[in-house]
Design a protein around this motif. Structure first.
Motif, PDB file in Angstrom:
ATOM      1  N   GLY A  42       0.793  -1.223   0.000  1.00  0.00           N
ATOM      2  CA  GLY A  42       0.000   0.000   0.000  1.00  0.00           C
ATOM      3  C   GLY A  42       0.821   1.265   0.000  1.00  0.00           C
ATOM      4  N   ARG A  43       2.102   1.165  -0.331  1.00  0.00           N
ATOM      5  CA  ARG A  43       2.960   2.351  -0.352  1.00  0.00           C
ATOM      6  C   ARG A  43       2.490   3.319  -1.441  1.00  0.00           C
ATOM      7  N   GLN A  44       2.675   4.594  -1.197  1.00  0.00           N
ATOM      8  CA  GLN A  44       2.222   5.631  -2.123  1.00  0.00           C
ATOM      9  C   GLN A  44       3.372   6.162  -2.966  1.00  0.00           C
ATOM     10  N   TYR A  45       4.222   5.272  -3.435  1.00  0.00           N
ATOM     11  CA  TYR A  45       5.344   5.700  -4.262  1.00  0.00           C
ATOM     12  C   TYR A  45       5.828   4.545  -5.150  1.00  0.00           C
ATOM     13  N   PHE A  46       6.509   4.911  -6.210  1.00  0.00           N
ATOM     14  CA  PHE A  46       7.153   3.930  -7.077  1.00  0.00           C
ATOM     15  C   PHE A  46       8.555   3.702  -6.531  1.00  0.00           C
ATOM     16  N   ALA A  47       8.983   2.453  -6.502  1.00  0.00           N
ATOM     17  CA  ALA A  47      10.277   2.119  -5.908  1.00  0.00           C
ATOM     18  C   ALA A  47      11.246   1.575  -6.950  1.00  0.00           C
TER      19      ALA A  47
END
Length: 362
Positions: free
Chosen positions: A124-129
């Motif tokens: 559910g992270r709000q970023y591209f890794a």
């Protein structure tokens, strides 16, 4: 971009990978507390000093890098805190629904355990890794591509052991010792000179990669301006050195192995860092201070915990030089002397042993 810029020839000192007993994942509470301790200061720096509206005027993507991320979970906690502060600043500047997309780059040496790192990415992270392998003492990213750079408890690691320490004919030959606080001025000066070279390379690389108006936040072990290098917490490393010498006397380790081994780390003062930033000329110093993360730790940092942390951080360095069997024996002996080690831990306590600084690209 030249080959010299593209590849930095450095030694690699990865933290212990995986999630086992001696892993960095399981033994990095102190580093995590340092990051959490600085959270409010980072929030303030972003809120007061970063103009996100101008940074993303021609793009809807904010690019963030954690340099020296290791294997987590500390990097994920730190990046989430940074992203929340950036998002809050976006909304406060009247961007409304135009909260940018976030791209987070996790950087460390190629020998870092990226498998464990990415296997534990938060759901559910709000970023591209993305992972970026390589030394931060050289170029890692395209020119003017980063908006925010973060680094915690990583920049004190030198790119290599100062060469003078390994030369028997040099006044800086560090015979019988493995660090600089209890050594001669010549040894300490060699460490300081290597840090100066490395920091210059670090700042030069970031000066090209960070956009104008972009920000860099760094946390690292340091030493107050009014404290001599011999007063820093070298007693603990000396204890490890004396343990190795005990093993030399028992015929388990060759004396030459100890004489040629030195911890490749340096703890600078704010004055040293400020001088190098000013010489670089590409950044303004928005904040520079010493801090004491241990003052707000939720649980006591006892000898056993410290030894486990030390092993998670330094086992790779020891293994490369002595071999895995000797490393296990060394830390086993240190653990058996935990009472003596605990006494040294109390003596070496320094209230302000972390330096925190914020730089903004001019």
């Amino acid at each position: 971009m030249s080959n010299k810029e593209a590849v930095a020839m450095t030694e690699s000192y990865p933290m212990n990978g995986g999630d086992g007993t001696y892993s960095y994942t399981s033994n990095s509470t102190y580093q995590r507390e340092s990051s959490l301790y600085a959270k409010e200061m980072i929030d303030e720096a972003i809120a007061k000093k970063l103009d996100i509206k101008s940074l993303i005027s021609n793009s809807n993507t904010l690019c963030i890098a954690d340099l020296g991320c290791s294997v987590g979970p500390n990097t994920f906690i730190a990046m989430q805190n940074v992203l929340e502060a950036l998002e809050k600043k976006c909304l406060s500047q009247g961007n409304g629904s135009k909260v940018p997309e976030f791209q987070v780059f996790f950087n460390d040496h190629a020998s870092n355990d990226f498998n464990t790192l990415f296997a534990s990415l938060p759901h559910g992270r709000q970023y591209f890794a993305a992972g970026v392998p390589g030394s931060f003492y050289g170029r890692l990213f395209p020119e003017s591509s980063l908006h925010f750079v973060y680094s915690s408890t990583a920049l004190h690691w030198l790119s290599k052991v100062p060469e003078e320490l390994l030369d028997k004919n040099s006044q800086a030959w560090n015979k019988g010792r493995i660090f600089y606080p209890s050594a001669s001025e010549e040894v300490a000066n060699a460490y300081a000179a290597q840090f100066t070279k490395d920091m210059k390379n670090f700042l030069n690389a970031r000066a090209k990669e960070i956009v104008a108006g972009g920000m860099m936040v760094v946390l690292m072990p340091g030493l107050s301006d009014d404290i001599h290098y011999s007063q820093r917490s070298g007693l603990l490393i000396d204890f490890i050195g004396s343990t190795l010498m005990d093993m030399v006397n028992e015929g388990l380790v060759r004396e030459a192995q100890v004489d040629s081994f030195n911890i490749p780390a340096y703890c600078p003062s704010p004055k040293e860092i400020s001088r190098l930033v000013e010489e670089n000329g590409c950044f303004s110093i928005e904040r520079m201070q010493m801090m004491d993360p241990r003052s707000k730790m939720h649980s006591p940092f006892d000898a056993h915990t410290f030894i486990m942390h030390l092993r998670a951080v330094m086992e790779g360095v020891f293994t490369k030089h002595f071999g895995s069997e000797i490393v296990g024996e060394t830390f086993e002996r240190i653990s058996k002397k935990s009472a003596e080690f605990s006494c040294l831990l109390d003596k070496s306590y320094n209230e302000r042993n972390q330096v925190y600084f914020v730089l903004k690209h001019k």
